[in-house]
Design an enzyme around this catalytic site. Structure first.
Site, PDB file in Angstrom:
ATOM      1  N   SER A   1       0.859  -1.192   0.000  1.00 26.00           N
ATOM      2  CA  SER A   1       0.000   0.000   0.000  1.00 26.00           C
ATOM      3  C   SER A   1       0.888   1.233   0.000  1.00 26.00           C
ATOM      4  O   SER A   1       2.047   1.180   0.458  1.00 26.00           O
ATOM      5  CB  SER A   1      -0.882   0.008   1.263  1.00 26.00           C
ATOM      6  OG  SER A   1      -1.530   1.249   1.440  1.00 26.00           O
TER       7      SER A   1
ATOM      8  N   TYR B   1      -3.049  -1.622  10.169  1.00 31.02           N
ATOM      9  CA  TYR B   1      -2.973  -1.886   8.733  1.00 31.02           C
ATOM     10  C   TYR B   1      -1.669  -1.342   8.157  1.00 31.02           C
ATOM     11  O   TYR B   1      -0.962  -2.037   7.410  1.00 31.02           O
ATOM     12  CB  TYR B   1      -4.180  -1.241   8.043  1.00 31.02           C
ATOM     13  CG  TYR B   1      -4.183  -1.370   6.532  1.00 31.02           C
ATOM     14  CD1 TYR B   1      -4.648  -2.530   5.924  1.00 31.02           C
ATOM     15  CD2 TYR B   1      -3.726  -0.333   5.723  1.00 31.02           C
ATOM     16  CE1 TYR B   1      -4.664  -2.654   4.541  1.00 31.02           C
ATOM     17  CE2 TYR B   1      -3.727  -0.450   4.343  1.00 31.02           C
ATOM     18  CZ  TYR B   1      -4.201  -1.612   3.757  1.00 31.02           C
ATOM     19  OH  TYR B   1      -4.208  -1.734   2.392  1.00 31.02           O
TER      20      TYR B   1
END
Length: 240
Positions: free
Chosen positions: A135, A148
């Site tokens: 990400s 996350y």
């Protein structure tokens, strides 16, 4: 890498970015097996002509069950796309520790365990690739989702180390760093979102071109900011 006739195992392939990657790889002649947790979505993928395996990655037992189902079948490309997003914000109350544990295992431990379990098959192929989908938040974190972000950053550093280990082999190690993408995971996120189809297209291009990294959409700008000043990059993302 020429994708036609390649055997692909794609985790988290029944929705979002993964589903679009699967469709685009299939169009290029690859033989794609997708994993997912939702039986209805997996059935929809079977109707599109994909092989499917129901799999849960929040524990070692779930990963090992997938490896057992896969057995000793050949695999040319492993795409670790499955992931979970969990809010972990003490400003909103006490976070759910069990959900955090599940997220950590699914996003970080599971890809590492899956790579280890399939390394012998990947080494046996004349040309192979491991694609880890991290990400843009692996570069600089968002305050609302530190769990996350930590898992994606961990997977990024694992990918960098793995690439160095395998640099003299025929296995290409690729990292894909998406921005915020228009998927179910980001339904509540007000940030402008990239279409999943375009994100998938850029990942597929990176595989075809044997790129080490695919910095996608706004992640490119974040990488530039981080190269100038890590603090600048963090000031951008920590607001979210």
């Amino acid at each position: 890498m020429e994708l036609s006739e390649k055997t692909v195992l794609l985790t988290g392939g029944s929705a979002g970015i993964g589903r679009e990657i699967a469709r685009q790889l299939k169009e290029k002649g690859a033989k794609v097996t997708v994993t997912g947790r939702n039986a209805e979505r997996l059935e929809a993928m079977r109707e599109e002509g994909f092989e499917t395996i129901e799999a849960e990655f929040s524990s070692a037992a779930g990963v090992d069950a997938l490896l057992t189902k896969w057995g000793d079948k050949a695999v040319d490309i492993l795409i670790n796309n499955a992931g979970q997003l969990v809010d972990h914000d003490f400003r909103d109350g006490k976070p759910n520790s069990d959900a955090a544990d599940d997220c950590i295992y699914a996003n970080l431990n599971a890809p590492i365990r899956l790579i280890g379990g399939l390394m012998s098959q990947l080494r046996a192929r004349p040309q192979a690739a491991i694609v880890n989908v991290t990400s843009g938040l692996a570069i600089a974190p968002a305050a609302r989702t530190p769990i996350y972000c930590a898992t994606k950053s961990g997977l990024r550093f694992y990918t960098l180390g793995l690439r160095e280990q395998l640099k003299d082999s025929h296995i290409r190690v690729i990292e894909a760093l998406p921005p915020v993408v228009d998927t179910q995971m980001n339904d509540g996120n007000p940030t402008k979102k990239m279409p999943a189809e375009e994100c998938a297209r850029q990942i597929v291009v990176a595989i075809e071109r044997d790129q080490d990294e695919a910095n996608i959409g706004m992640t490119k700008a974040l990488r530039i900011a981080e190269s100038i000043s890590p603090g600048l990059a963090r000031s951008i993302t920590l607001r979210f």
